[in-house]
Design a protein around this motif. Structure first.
Motif, PDB file in Angstrom:
ATOM      1  N   LEU A  68      62.370  53.313  -0.857  1.00  0.00           N
ATOM      2  CA  LEU A  68      62.016  52.597   0.368  1.00  0.00           C
ATOM      3  C   LEU A  68      63.263  52.025   1.034  1.00  0.00           C
ATOM      4  O   LEU A  68      63.453  52.159   2.253  1.00  0.00           O
ATOM      5  CB  LEU A  68      61.020  51.491   0.053  1.00  0.00           C
ATOM      6  N   GLN A  69      64.117  51.405   0.244  1.00  0.00           N
ATOM      7  CA  GLN A  69      65.349  50.845   0.789  1.00  0.00           C
ATOM      8  C   GLN A  69      66.230  51.932   1.405  1.00  0.00           C
ATOM      9  O   GLN A  69      66.877  51.714   2.441  1.00  0.00           O
ATOM     10  CB  GLN A  69      66.119  50.097  -0.313  1.00  0.00           C
ATOM     11  N   HIS A  70      66.236  53.088   0.780  1.00  0.00           N
ATOM     12  CA  HIS A  70      67.025  54.207   1.310  1.00  0.00           C
ATOM     13  C   HIS A  70      66.503  54.622   2.689  1.00  0.00           C
ATOM     14  O   HIS A  70      67.304  54.868   3.621  1.00  0.00           O
ATOM     15  CB  HIS A  70      66.971  55.386   0.347  1.00  0.00           C
ATOM     16  N   LEU A  71      65.191  54.691   2.849  1.00  0.00           N
ATOM     17  CA  LEU A  71      64.613  55.077   4.135  1.00  0.00           C
ATOM     18  C   LEU A  71      64.912  54.036   5.211  1.00  0.00           C
ATOM     19  O   LEU A  71      65.271  54.385   6.344  1.00  0.00           O
ATOM     20  CB  LEU A  71      63.097  55.254   3.987  1.00  0.00           C
ATOM     21  N   LEU A  72      64.770  52.780   4.858  1.00  0.00           N
ATOM     22  CA  LEU A  72      65.043  51.717   5.829  1.00  0.00           C
ATOM     23  C   LEU A  72      66.517  51.710   6.230  1.00  0.00           C
ATOM     24  O   LEU A  72      66.853  51.495   7.400  1.00  0.00           O
ATOM     25  CB  LEU A  72      64.623  50.367   5.255  1.00  0.00           C
ATOM     26  N   SER A  73      67.383  51.973   5.260  1.00  0.00           N
ATOM     27  CA  SER A  73      68.825  52.054   5.560  1.00  0.00           C
ATOM     28  C   SER A  73      69.143  53.220   6.474  1.00  0.00           C
ATOM     29  O   SER A  73      70.110  53.176   7.244  1.00  0.00           O
ATOM     30  CB  SER A  73      69.631  52.184   4.258  1.00  0.00           C
ATOM     31  N   ALA A  74      68.316  54.271   6.396  1.00  0.00           N
ATOM     32  CA  ALA A  74      68.491  55.444   7.259  1.00  0.00           C
ATOM     33  C   ALA A  74      67.786  55.258   8.600  1.00  0.00           C
ATOM     34  O   ALA A  74      67.662  56.222   9.375  1.00  0.00           O
ATOM     35  CB  ALA A  74      67.962  56.692   6.553  1.00  0.00           C
ATOM     36  N   GLN A  75      67.312  54.019   8.866  1.00  0.00           N
ATOM     37  CA  GLN A  75      66.664  53.663  10.141  1.00  0.00           C
ATOM     38  C   GLN A  75      65.339  54.393  10.359  1.00  0.00           C
ATOM     39  O   GLN A  75      64.976  54.745  11.489  1.00  0.00           O
ATOM     40  CB  GLN A  75      67.616  53.934  11.316  1.00  0.00           C
ATOM     41  N   VAL A  76      64.606  54.612   9.265  1.00  0.00           N
ATOM     42  CA  VAL A  76      63.284  55.248   9.342  1.00  0.00           C
ATOM     43  C   VAL A  76      62.212  54.156   9.273  1.00  0.00           C
ATOM     44  O   VAL A  76      62.133  53.423   8.285  1.00  0.00           O
ATOM     45  CB  VAL A  76      63.083  56.249   8.186  1.00  0.00           C
ATOM     46  N   PRO A  77      61.356  54.019  10.281  1.00  0.00           N
ATOM     47  CA  PRO A  77      60.271  53.035  10.236  1.00  0.00           C
ATOM     48  C   PRO A  77      59.241  53.397   9.164  1.00  0.00           C
ATOM     49  O   PRO A  77      58.865  54.571   9.020  1.00  0.00           O
ATOM     50  CB  PRO A  77      59.649  53.110  11.634  1.00  0.00           C
ATOM     51  N   VAL A  78      58.775  52.388   8.421  1.00  0.00           N
ATOM     52  CA  VAL A  78      57.826  52.614   7.332  1.00  0.00           C
ATOM     53  C   VAL A  78      56.639  51.666   7.487  1.00  0.00           C
ATOM     54  O   VAL A  78      56.813  50.453   7.659  1.00  0.00           O
ATOM     55  CB  VAL A  78      58.491  52.383   5.956  1.00  0.00           C
ATOM     56  N   PHE A  79      55.437  52.230   7.419  1.00  0.00           N
ATOM     57  CA  PHE A  79      54.181  51.464   7.396  1.00  0.00           C
ATOM     58  C   PHE A  79      53.610  51.595   5.992  1.00  0.00           C
ATOM     59  O   PHE A  79      53.312  52.705   5.551  1.00  0.00           O
ATOM     60  CB  PHE A  79      53.215  52.016   8.441  1.00  0.00           C
ATOM     61  N   TYR A  80      53.470  50.488   5.279  1.00  0.00           N
ATOM     62  CA  TYR A  80      53.151  50.509   3.851  1.00  0.00           C
ATOM     63  C   TYR A  80      51.891  49.677   3.593  1.00  0.00           C
ATOM     64  O   TYR A  80      51.860  48.477   3.900  1.00  0.00           O
ATOM     65  CB  TYR A  80      54.330  49.908   3.073  1.00  0.00           C
ATOM     66  N   VAL A  81      50.862  50.303   3.021  1.00  0.00           N
ATOM     67  CA  VAL A  81      49.611  49.612   2.700  1.00  0.00           C
ATOM     68  C   VAL A  81      49.278  49.868   1.242  1.00  0.00           C
ATOM     69  O   VAL A  81      49.196  51.017   0.803  1.00  0.00           O
ATOM     70  CB  VAL A  81      48.443  50.086   3.598  1.00  0.00           C
ATOM     71  N   ASP A  82      49.082  48.779   0.473  1.00  0.00           N
ATOM     72  CA  ASP A  82      48.855  48.951  -0.969  1.00  0.00           C
ATOM     73  C   ASP A  82      48.277  47.684  -1.596  1.00  0.00           C
ATOM     74  O   ASP A  82      48.356  46.595  -1.017  1.00  0.00           O
ATOM     75  CB  ASP A  82      50.166  49.318  -1.663  1.00  0.00           C
ATOM     76  N   HIS A  83      47.730  47.844  -2.812  1.00  0.00           N
ATOM     77  CA  HIS A  83      47.168  46.707  -3.541  1.00  0.00           C
ATOM     78  C   HIS A  83      47.712  46.603  -4.968  1.00  0.00           C
ATOM     79  O   HIS A  83      47.171  45.863  -5.775  1.00  0.00           O
ATOM     80  CB  HIS A  83      45.636  46.783  -3.559  1.00  0.00           C
ATOM     81  N   HIS A  84      48.779  47.341  -5.258  1.00  0.00           N
ATOM     82  CA  HIS A  84      49.392  47.283  -6.588  1.00  0.00           C
ATOM     83  C   HIS A  84      50.555  46.293  -6.609  1.00  0.00           C
ATOM     84  O   HIS A  84      50.840  45.639  -5.606  1.00  0.00           O
ATOM     85  CB  HIS A  84      49.870  48.674  -7.009  1.00  0.00           C
ATOM     86  N   ARG A  85      51.226  46.217  -7.752  1.00  0.00           N
ATOM     87  CA  ARG A  85      52.366  45.310  -7.895  1.00  0.00           C
ATOM     88  C   ARG A  85      53.422  45.615  -6.834  1.00  0.00           C
ATOM     89  O   ARG A  85      53.768  46.773  -6.614  1.00  0.00           O
ATOM     90  CB  ARG A  85      52.967  45.447  -9.297  1.00  0.00           C
ATOM     91  N   THR A  86      53.948  44.562  -6.218  1.00  0.00           N
ATOM     92  CA  THR A  86      54.867  44.761  -5.108  1.00  0.00           C
ATOM     93  C   THR A  86      56.337  44.638  -5.493  1.00  0.00           C
ATOM     94  O   THR A  86      57.181  45.324  -4.913  1.00  0.00           O
ATOM     95  CB  THR A  86      54.600  43.738  -3.993  1.00  0.00           C
ATOM     96  N   GLY A  87      56.657  43.762  -6.464  1.00  0.00           N
ATOM     97  CA  GLY A  87      58.062  43.452  -6.682  1.00  0.00           C
ATOM     98  C   GLY A  87      58.615  42.763  -5.446  1.00  0.00           C
ATOM     99  O   GLY A  87      57.870  42.118  -4.683  1.00  0.00           O
ATOM    100  N   ASP A  88      59.901  42.896  -5.194  1.00  0.00           N
ATOM    101  CA  ASP A  88      60.517  42.282  -4.019  1.00  0.00           C
ATOM    102  C   ASP A  88      60.143  43.055  -2.758  1.00  0.00           C
ATOM    103  O   ASP A  88      60.294  44.279  -2.700  1.00  0.00           O
ATOM    104  CB  ASP A  88      62.039  42.250  -4.173  1.00  0.00           C
ATOM    105  N   ILE A  89      59.665  42.337  -1.763  1.00  0.00           N
ATOM    106  CA  ILE A  89      59.258  42.966  -0.497  1.00  0.00           C
ATOM    107  C   ILE A  89      60.432  42.939   0.477  1.00  0.00           C
ATOM    108  O   ILE A  89      60.991  41.872   0.748  1.00  0.00           O
ATOM    109  CB  ILE A  89      58.044  42.227   0.104  1.00  0.00           C
ATOM    110  N   PRO A  90      60.846  44.095   0.990  1.00  0.00           N
ATOM    111  CA  PRO A  90      62.011  44.123   1.883  1.00  0.00           C
ATOM    112  C   PRO A  90      61.742  43.400   3.197  1.00  0.00           C
ATOM    113  O   PRO A  90      60.616  43.386   3.703  1.00  0.00           O
ATOM    114  CB  PRO A  90      62.247  45.618   2.108  1.00  0.00           C
ATOM    115  N   GLN A  91      62.780  42.799   3.715  1.00  0.00           N
ATOM    116  CA  GLN A  91      62.724  42.140   5.017  1.00  0.00           C
ATOM    117  C   GLN A  91      63.490  43.000   6.016  1.00  0.00           C
ATOM    118  O   GLN A  91      64.711  43.069   5.969  1.00  0.00           O
ATOM    119  CB  GLN A  91      63.331  40.738   4.921  1.00  0.00           C
TER     120      GLN A  91
END
Length: 331
Positions: A68-91
């Motif tokens: 996920l961090q790699h995609l965001l660093s590549a300037q790719v918009p991400v829409f993420y929907v889930d109900h499992h463990r999240t860990g750190d949520i990117p800002q």
């Protein structure tokens, strides 16, 4: 190219189905990335050089954070929907999410809220498939479904969920991407259910045959706290392991349930020490907590509060796993 990345179970498929139906003819070309239910490290398959945007449904953010961090660093918009463990949520301004780890919700219910109930019947089927019967019934009551209709959606969700289980795609009756595409022809799930020789009837026949075998499986241990069932190393057992665990949980809601399936050896020459189990753990329905936490203590383990698993639990650690589950729910 837009990428849709989704879990191959009922919740992941139906979450995407709702979004797809809502977009109608306005949707851009897209690529599907999915797999068997336990294949959740999916985001790394997205080609960031080709992706213009990504939708991620029903796979743990915690397990996909690096991709996920790699995609965001590549300037790719991400829409993420889930109900499992999240860990750190990117800002990031490129990251939009609906994340809710409450034990009584699932991704399709979150999408149902997002779409203001536009395909609520499908959302109810998904909730049943994810073994969230109380949430499914509450929503079904809200939209005035009959007992018969509720039962039909329960079956549909269960059968779609059943199709997602397996060690490899070859274990499944339908590739999850193929199943999703077939379901896009049915905005109303009751139309699918009523159709003769449909996906519904095909999966129902297969499900009942596999469940009949599972019900004759060996009980390894059983007490007031936890029951452990052993399934053999066979495609039918790998297909039915998760839905059988759900069925057991509904039959005895005050105890935890463990369903273990012997994994095939990595090579024909593999030694006994390499053998392992695929584990499905269901928390007691009346105490839906701890399953993900327990499984995450073991390599290849994870999940959510009510239902979790371990992909390769060494045989030598099975007793340890059962004891930890018993100790947790004894508290």
């Amino acid at each position: 190219m837009h990428y849709n990345v989704f879990n191959g179970d009922a919740d992941g498929i139906i979450a995407l189905l709702q979004l797809h139906l809502a977009q109608g003819h306005e949707q851009a070309p897209y690529q599907l990335i999915t797999g068997v239910k336990r294949d959740i490290n999916l985001l790394q398959q997205v080609d960031s050089s080709k992706a213009t945007s990504v939708t991620v449904l029903d796979i743990s953010l915690e397990k996909n954070s690096q991709a996920l961090q790699h995609l965001l660093s590549a300037q790719v918009p991400v829409f993420y929907v889930d109900h499992h463990r999240t860990g750190d949520i990117p800002q990031s301004p490129l990251f939009t999410s609906i994340l809710d780890t409450d034990a009584n919700t699932c991704t399709s219910l979150l999408i149902n809220d997002y779409l203001n109930g536009k395909y609520v019947y499908w959302a109810i089927a998904a909730a049943y498939g994810d073994n969230m019967h109380a949430s499914a019934r509450a929503l079904a009551k809200k939209v005035a479904l009959s007992e018969l209709q509720q039962g039909q959606l329960n079956e549909l969700g269960t059968y779609i969920n059943y199709n997602g289980y397996g060690q490899a795609l070859s274990d499944l009756h339908f590739h999850p991407a193929e199943l999703f595409k077939l379901l896009t022809h049915y905005p109303d799930p009751f139309e699918l259910i009523a159709q003769q020789d449909s996906i519904f009837s095909q999966l129902k026949t297969a499900y009942l045959a596999d469940m009949e075998k599972a019900e004759a499986a060996k009980v390894l241990s059983d007490n007031d706290l936890v029951q452990t069932i052993v399934l053999e190393d066979a495609p039918w057992a790998r297909r039915v392991s998760g839905v059988f665990g759900n069925a057991l949980a509904n039959q005895a809601p005050d105890k935890a349930h463990i369903v273990i399936t012997l994994n095939p050896p990595k090579t024909p020459q593999s030694e006994e020490r390499e053998q392992s189990y695929t584990v499905s753990l269901r928390a007691p329905l009346n105490n839906k907590q701890g399953a993900g936490e327990l499984c995450a203590q073991f390599p290849t383990g994870g999940g959510r509060a009510a239902a979790a698993g371990v992909n390769a639990l060494p045989k030598s650690r099975l007793d340890e796993f059962i004891n930890q589950v018993s100790s947790y729910y004894q508290q």
